[in-house]
Write a protein that holds these residues in place. Sequence first.
Motif, PDB file in Angstrom:
ATOM      1  N   UNK A 141      72.622 -26.198  39.343  1.00 36.92           N
ATOM      2  CA  UNK A 141      73.641 -26.874  40.147  1.00 36.92           C
ATOM      3  C   UNK A 141      74.999 -26.286  39.802  1.00 36.92           C
ATOM      4  N   UNK A 142      75.720 -25.799  40.823  1.00 40.18           N
ATOM      5  CA  UNK A 142      77.030 -25.203  40.583  1.00 40.18           C
ATOM      6  C   UNK A 142      77.082 -23.766  41.063  1.00 40.18           C
ATOM      7  N   UNK A 143      77.985 -23.005  40.492  1.00 41.51           N
ATOM      8  CA  UNK A 143      78.154 -21.609  40.885  1.00 41.51           C
ATOM      9  C   UNK A 143      78.755 -20.825  39.729  1.00 41.51           C
ATOM     10  N   UNK A 145      77.829 -16.956  30.750  1.00 44.46           N
ATOM     11  CA  UNK A 145      77.809 -17.541  32.086  1.00 44.46           C
ATOM     12  C   UNK A 145      79.166 -18.183  32.364  1.00 44.46           C
ATOM     13  N   UNK A 146      79.924 -17.596  33.266  1.00 43.07           N
ATOM     14  CA  UNK A 146      81.270 -18.058  33.573  1.00 43.07           C
ATOM     15  C   UNK A 146      81.253 -18.802  34.906  1.00 43.07           C
ATOM     16  N   UNK A 147      81.537 -20.097  34.865  1.00 45.08           N
ATOM     17  CA  UNK A 147      81.564 -20.850  36.116  1.00 45.08           C
ATOM     18  C   UNK A 147      81.435 -22.338  35.882  1.00 45.08           C
ATOM     19  N   UNK A 148      81.135 -23.049  36.955  1.00 44.85           N
ATOM     20  CA  UNK A 148      80.909 -24.495  36.913  1.00 44.85           C
ATOM     21  C   UNK A 148      79.428 -24.714  37.148  1.00 44.85           C
ATOM     22  N   UNK A 149      78.723 -25.207  36.130  1.00 51.21           N
ATOM     23  CA  UNK A 149      77.275 -25.269  36.270  1.00 51.21           C
ATOM     24  C   UNK A 149      76.629 -26.275  35.329  1.00 51.21           C
ATOM     25  N   UNK A 150      75.424 -26.635  35.700  1.00 53.71           N
ATOM     26  CA  UNK A 150      74.494 -27.353  34.839  1.00 53.71           C
ATOM     27  C   UNK A 150      73.112 -26.922  35.298  1.00 53.71           C
ATOM     28  N   UNK A 197      68.262 -26.641  28.554  1.00 58.52           N
ATOM     29  CA  UNK A 197      69.318 -27.317  29.311  1.00 58.52           C
ATOM     30  C   UNK A 197      70.673 -26.754  28.920  1.00 58.52           C
ATOM     31  N   UNK A 198      71.628 -26.778  29.842  1.00 63.46           N
ATOM     32  CA  UNK A 198      72.994 -26.380  29.503  1.00 63.46           C
ATOM     33  C   UNK A 198      73.967 -26.940  30.532  1.00 63.46           C
ATOM     34  N   UNK A 199      75.214 -27.070  30.093  1.00 63.57           N
ATOM     35  CA  UNK A 199      76.296 -27.560  30.957  1.00 63.57           C
ATOM     36  C   UNK A 199      77.564 -26.804  30.592  1.00 63.57           C
ATOM     37  N   UNK A 232      82.121 -29.621  34.441  1.00 63.11           N
ATOM     38  CA  UNK A 232      82.467 -29.655  35.864  1.00 63.11           C
ATOM     39  C   UNK A 232      81.339 -30.212  36.727  1.00 63.11           C
ATOM     40  N   UNK A 233      80.109 -30.064  36.259  1.00 61.94           N
ATOM     41  CA  UNK A 233      78.937 -30.535  37.000  1.00 61.94           C
ATOM     42  C   UNK A 233      78.266 -31.634  36.188  1.00 61.94           C
TER      43      UNK A 233
END
Length: 252
Positions: free
Chosen positions: A82-84, A129-134, A147-149, A154-155
Amino acid sequence: MLAVFEKSVSKPPKELSLSLPVAGRNCLNRWEEIAEIFRSWRSDCTFYHLSGGNFLALSHQDENPAIPRSVVVMDDIFCIFSGALHNTCDMRRYYGLSRQATEAVIVVEAYKVLRDRAPYPTDQVVKELDGKFAFILFDSKAPTLFLARDRDGSVQLYWGVAGDGSLVCTDDPNVISAACDKHYTPFPPGCVFMDRNGLMSFDHPLNKVRGVVREDDGGVIFQVDLYSRIPSIPRSGSAVNWANAAQVEGDY
């Protein structure tokens, strides 16, 4: 997104289970109940059933265009992202992937590096990993949960314990509340969980991440303990050989 794993499959931090199921808890007791409530709230959901009643599910309902959800199944590895990512092109080149590779595919390739080239630092892989994600990844062969956030949180991503002791992971606060009552907490931002390594911060990999009980409701929140340190892995191979050689030369 939603994932449910019975307690023998994954071993999350013990603090997450400080409040064990008791009579009268307002929560769901079996994975079938959790799946049914998710299906009733998310009519477009797709389920990925695993052995032992474990499953992952994905829905695009109420999806934020800036935080899309995607799923990939490769080599018995299931990943919901989820995210980008802002550096998708760089990650594709780094892992030798095609231009069509999604963020979920990139995460699967990153996991394979951790699995196949151990001991490879988990924090370094996720930090890239650079961005907004989970994301939620499950390797059904191992079996291993990953798992990671992102560091800014952001997510949304929550994890908790259902009435039968199953681990529940989701980005939906209503689902986690129904499944786990008050026995859940946000997955800590800037952290990664992998069965063999446990929960760790990818910005502070040498500091422990501890569960702290909240005084207001008795729930648990995970925080990096900057006053504790995890022993670093001893040097091996050429690095230690050079160090020993230098020591011997100094003795003479």
